[in-house]
Design an enzyme around this catalytic site. Structure first.
Site, mmCIF file in Angstrom:
data_model
loop_
_atom_site.group_PDB
_atom_site.id
_atom_site.type_symbol
_atom_site.label_atom_id
_atom_site.label_comp_id
_atom_site.label_asym_id
_atom_site.label_seq_id
_atom_site.Cartn_x
_atom_site.Cartn_y
_atom_site.Cartn_z
ATOM 1 N N ASP A 153 -4.076 2.202 -1.867
ATOM 2 C CA ASP A 153 -3.664 3.610 -1.880
ATOM 3 C C ASP A 153 -4.668 4.418 -1.073
ATOM 4 O O ASP A 153 -5.824 4.582 -1.486
ATOM 5 C CB ASP A 153 -3.588 4.114 -3.319
ATOM 6 C CG ASP A 153 -2.687 3.231 -4.176
ATOM 7 O OD1 ASP A 153 -1.519 3.048 -3.794
ATOM 8 O OD2 ASP A 153 -3.157 2.713 -5.200
ATOM 9 N N SER A 200 -2.239 -2.890 -4.948
ATOM 10 C CA SER A 200 -1.783 -1.730 -4.185
ATOM 11 C C SER A 200 -2.954 -1.087 -3.458
ATOM 12 O O SER A 200 -3.989 -0.795 -4.055
ATOM 13 C CB SER A 200 -1.135 -0.703 -5.126
ATOM 14 O OG SER A 200 -0.654 0.407 -4.412
ATOM 15 N N SER A 229 0.826 -1.201 0.000
ATOM 16 C CA SER A 229 0.000 0.000 0.000
ATOM 17 C C SER A 229 0.863 1.255 0.000
ATOM 18 O O SER A 229 2.039 1.219 0.346
ATOM 19 C CB SER A 229 -0.893 0.016 1.239
ATOM 20 O OG SER A 229 -1.697 -1.141 1.294
#
Length: 361
Positions: A285, A283, A245
């Site tokens: 975010d 990921s 992240s």
């Protein structure tokens, strides 16, 4: 447990940050430290947990002085891609209030960190009767360089980061929650920056802190910088698997409400695109934004939010590059090595002609 580190300086004592290289992102001025601690009442603490070669991890605490379960601060949260474990998200989004410091750590240690944070808060003066608490803990997957399954971050590390949190310069690079992170093919870590926008005739401070750990191809000041343009050969660094992240924490002394702060948090995630973020499937975010002085004069008008948005966009871009410049080449778990971003090569590449993308990848 390592002692809390001092601000990161490269050999020779010259601090490697964006502005030290003569690079200026945006037109807005910065605070005196160009750090999230320029926002009055915000402190940062790190605990680095390193047992080479296998363990490179830690915890970072962003501590607003006034925050607590009895004195929550207005806050907003935005998810760019939700493949992450941001603990406390639903209540933060539902109520628009932050009750605890914001802690950052490694993915599989996030749950221990949250438990330790709850214990620390319950022991604060005035919390003797608290029966409900929403800890906010973000994470990045540092498993490429660290033995993440060992879950080496424990309660004592969390308490050390909280108890030693201070104002002043913020350590960047391979410290705290950024000890084992990787971004855009290079060793990354913690980075910070600040801006002082004029909003409707009033001067405020906006500070950001990032835990950078995402895939993509590096961009600085609008220029795509491939490994070859930075002096690496065809086998040089490239985007790593997007298994981590990117956490962004935004603090401001502008009197904004939760709705406005959610809009600010959204821009913080948007800013990652300026640095070349791929926002990949794996990921997570996230951005959390809070105001330290919600009662400081009349609220910010929506029409004036543009200056805050611009400050956040520029600040996040600079903080990400600071995280890369402050980091050092690291060999970690499984013998994997991730190189640091070479500052001199970065400056030279930005001064040279642009290179076509596909042929240079």
């Amino acid at each position: 447990m390592d002692s809390p580190p001092r601000p990161h300086f490269p050999p020779g004592g010259a601090r490697r940050r964006v502005r030290d290289l003569g690079l200026v992102i945006g037109s807005c001025g910065t605070g005196p430290l160009n750090a999230i601690t320029d926002v009055p009442g915000v402190r940062v603490g790190h605990t680095t947990v390193r047992r080479p070669p296998d363990v490179h991890t830690g915890v970072t605490a962003v501590v607003p002085d006034a925050v607590g379960p009895r004195t929550p601060l207005p806050a907003g949260v935005f998810t760019g891609n939700g493949y992450g474990k941001l603990i406390g998200t639903t209540q933060l989004a539902e109520l628009g209030t932050l009750e605890t410091p914001v802690l950052l750590t490694s993915t599989l240690s996030a749950f221990r960190v949250a438990d330790a944070l709850v214990g620390w808060v319950l022991q604060r003066p005035g919390c003797e009767e608290v029966r409900s608490l929403n800890p906010v803990v973000g994470e990045c997957n540092d498993g490429f360089l660290s033995d993440i399954r060992a879950r080496p971050v424990h309660e004592e590390h969390v308490r050390a980061a909280l108890d030693t949190a201070s104002g002043g310069p913020v350590a960047e690079g391979c410290v705290g929650a950024g000890t084992g992170t990787v971004a855009l093919g290079f060793k990354a870590g913690v980075g910070t920056a600040s801006r002082t926008p004029d909003v409707g005739g009033r001067r405020f401070t906006v500070g950001v802190l990032v835990q950078a750990n995402f895939g993509g191809t590096l961009r600085v000041l609008g220029r795509t910088l491939t490994p070859r343009s930075l002096g690496f050969g065809p086998d040089g660094p490239g985007p790593t698997a997007d298994v981590g992240s990117c956490m962004i924490v935004v603090a401001t002394d502008a009197p904004a409400d939760a709705r406005q702060l959610t809009r600010v948090a959204r821009r913080a995630v948007f800013a990652l695109a300026r640095t070349g973020a791929a926002y990949g499937h794996g990921s997570g975010d996230y951005a959390v934004a809070f105001s330290t002085r919600p009662e400081a004069g009349r609220p910010v008008a929506d029409a004036g939010l543009g200056q805050l948005f611009e400050a956040v966009l520029d600040g996040v871009e600079e903080a990400v590059v600071n995280s890369l410049l402050a980091a050092s080449t690291t060999t970690g778990f499984g013998g994997r090595t991730v190189p640091a971003l070479p500052a001199d090569a970065l400056v030279a590449a930005l001064a040279g002609p642009a290179v076509p993308g596909p042929a240079d990848r």
